[in-house]
Design a protein around this motif. Sequence first.
Motif, PDB file in Angstrom:
ATOM      1  N   ALA A 237      69.235  50.665 132.164  1.00 33.05           N
ATOM      2  CA  ALA A 237      69.441  51.821 131.072  1.00 33.05           C
ATOM      3  C   ALA A 237      70.656  51.522 129.968  1.00 33.05           C
ATOM      4  N   ASP A 238      70.333  51.943 128.860  1.00 34.70           N
ATOM      5  CA  ASP A 238      71.340  51.722 127.840  1.00 34.70           C
ATOM      6  C   ASP A 238      72.112  53.123 127.574  1.00 34.70           C
ATOM      7  N   LYS A 239      71.599  54.121 128.296  1.00 34.50           N
ATOM      8  CA  LYS A 239      72.285  55.336 128.076  1.00 34.50           C
ATOM      9  C   LYS A 239      72.446  56.173 129.327  1.00 34.50           C
ATOM     10  N   ILE A 248      76.779  69.751 135.434  1.00 35.86           N
ATOM     11  CA  ILE A 248      75.660  69.992 134.480  1.00 35.86           C
ATOM     12  C   ILE A 248      75.701  69.218 133.365  1.00 35.86           C
ATOM     13  N   PRO A 249      74.497  68.609 132.674  1.00 34.63           N
ATOM     14  CA  PRO A 249      74.486  67.950 131.376  1.00 34.63           C
ATOM     15  C   PRO A 249      75.217  68.840 130.269  1.00 34.63           C
ATOM     16  N   GLU A 250      75.804  68.109 129.452  1.00 39.68           N
ATOM     17  CA  GLU A 250      76.655  68.541 128.347  1.00 39.68           C
ATOM     18  C   GLU A 250      75.537  68.578 127.116  1.00 39.68           C
ATOM     19  N   GLY A 251      74.342  67.977 127.323  1.00 37.49           N
ATOM     20  CA  GLY A 251      73.161  68.234 126.357  1.00 37.49           C
ATOM     21  C   GLY A 251      72.967  67.068 125.548  1.00 37.49           C
ATOM     22  N   GLN A 252      73.905  65.998 125.230  1.00 31.84           N
ATOM     23  CA  GLN A 252      73.792  64.817 124.641  1.00 31.84           C
ATOM     24  C   GLN A 252      73.560  63.494 125.704  1.00 31.84           C
ATOM     25  N   PRO A 357      68.867  66.276 134.780  1.00 33.76           N
ATOM     26  CA  PRO A 357      69.372  67.336 135.419  1.00 33.76           C
ATOM     27  C   PRO A 357      69.113  68.478 134.416  1.00 33.76           C
ATOM     28  N   ASP A 358      69.143  69.609 134.872  1.00 33.28           N
ATOM     29  CA  ASP A 358      68.982  70.855 134.012  1.00 33.28           C
ATOM     30  C   ASP A 358      67.955  70.840 132.818  1.00 33.28           C
ATOM     31  N   SER A 359      67.041  70.095 132.941  1.00 32.48           N
ATOM     32  CA  SER A 359      65.975  69.854 131.939  1.00 32.48           C
ATOM     33  C   SER A 359      65.304  71.237 131.185  1.00 32.48           C
ATOM     34  N   PRO A 360      65.199  72.062 132.257  1.00 31.54           N
ATOM     35  CA  PRO A 360      64.560  73.419 131.722  1.00 31.54           C
ATOM     36  C   PRO A 360      65.568  74.271 130.626  1.00 31.54           C
ATOM     37  N   PHE A 365      65.566  67.374 126.055  1.00 28.06           N
ATOM     38  CA  PHE A 365      65.127  66.459 127.189  1.00 28.06           C
ATOM     39  C   PHE A 365      63.765  66.480 127.623  1.00 28.06           C
ATOM     40  N   PRO A 366      63.248  65.373 128.122  1.00 28.21           N
ATOM     41  CA  PRO A 366      61.771  65.248 128.450  1.00 28.21           C
ATOM     42  C   PRO A 366      61.376  66.502 129.116  1.00 28.21           C
ATOM     43  N   SER A 367      60.242  67.354 128.735  1.00 24.06           N
ATOM     44  CA  SER A 367      59.528  68.594 129.480  1.00 24.06           C
ATOM     45  C   SER A 367      59.472  68.344 131.097  1.00 24.06           C
TER      46      SER A 367
END
Length: 387
Positions: A237-239, A248-252, A357-360, A365-367
């Motif tokens: 993984a590069d990211k 919880i993910p910050e979004g980026q 995480p928290d994709s909804p 993020f991928p659906s």
Amino acid sequence: MKSKLNLGLLLVAFVCVLACGPKKENNETETADTTAVSNEPKEFGEADGKKVSLYTLKNSHGVEAHITNYGGIITSLMVPDKTGKLEDVVLGYDNLADYQKDSPYFGALIGRYGNRIAKGKFTLDGEEYTLAVNNGVNTLHGGKKGFDKVVWDAEKITTDEGEGLKLNYVSPDMEEGYPGELKVEVTYVLTDDNSLKIDYTATTDKKTIVNLTNHSYFNLTGGVKGDILGHEVMINADKFVPIDSTLIPEGQLESVDGTPFDFREPTAIGARIGEDNQQLTYGGGYDHCWVLNADGEGMTKAASVYEPKSGRLMEIFTTEPGLQFYSGNFLDGSLTGKGGVAYKYRWGIALETEHYPDSPNQPDFPSVELNPGETYHTSTTYKFSTK
């Protein structure tokens, strides 16, 4: 008289031959039956008024996977070290009661949604759904009673690749707050190249979200002889997915370049886990999702784990876009596992193939949405070897 005596002796000998012959055949039959019985499921207790069993999958090299239909839990995974010695490489318990009482998802199937959903809420087509909150302010691994705590219907199967176990569960509409009746099938197969393959499929009668995974904790020392800090990990993984203080993910998505999250080359887990890094502070170590470098729509090599002393190597292949790497940060010695071993701080790692995480709640993020008429399908393989 002599004639009668000889006739009597012949009759006795004949009877003896008959008696000895069947006795040998019966012994052979009993041996075969014993072998067959050993491959049958063993009673493992009861949950929700249903029978719980323990199933054994075995390949031609003696590798064994023990799986229970309570939570689809992998209770034991016996794989060889570089000398050929078979040892258990997953954390868990000796009995069902301990899994029911206090388990941080040892070996379990996770659903409906693996990982966290912020504040236990998400929206589908303008309708907000509220989930059971069980991890601070968030929902974790499906809620208070996720797929890890239900009794699955189980069927031992034989495939071209090896012995398998097929598990089925129907999750009712609005169970733990998730919409739609979700029909789930998970199949474990143990192959002769020492791989444990997991296939997940699901269908729904109403639009919903789904993100299934397995939450085995690995320790390749065998029998859990110490912590996992010396295990060398590679993650393709590069990211990775940065998180906030509630994990919880910050979004980026953030590059791993120049960070403790760069595992593109095999690196000991303990090499940078103590660095002064805000992200590591949030997770108490590693408890993050990596964005896998997918090779296409098929299986991607996601990661590998090597334990130098035993020589055991585990490679992970998946169709999923992400890998959650958790370094056992919340293990503290309070849980006594198999053989009376206390599972101490960082004595096990989880590597969960999944969507982020928290994709909804993260539109970029991928659906993870699943519609009626569609089939959710994902595959993951854990392959074991030595070097």
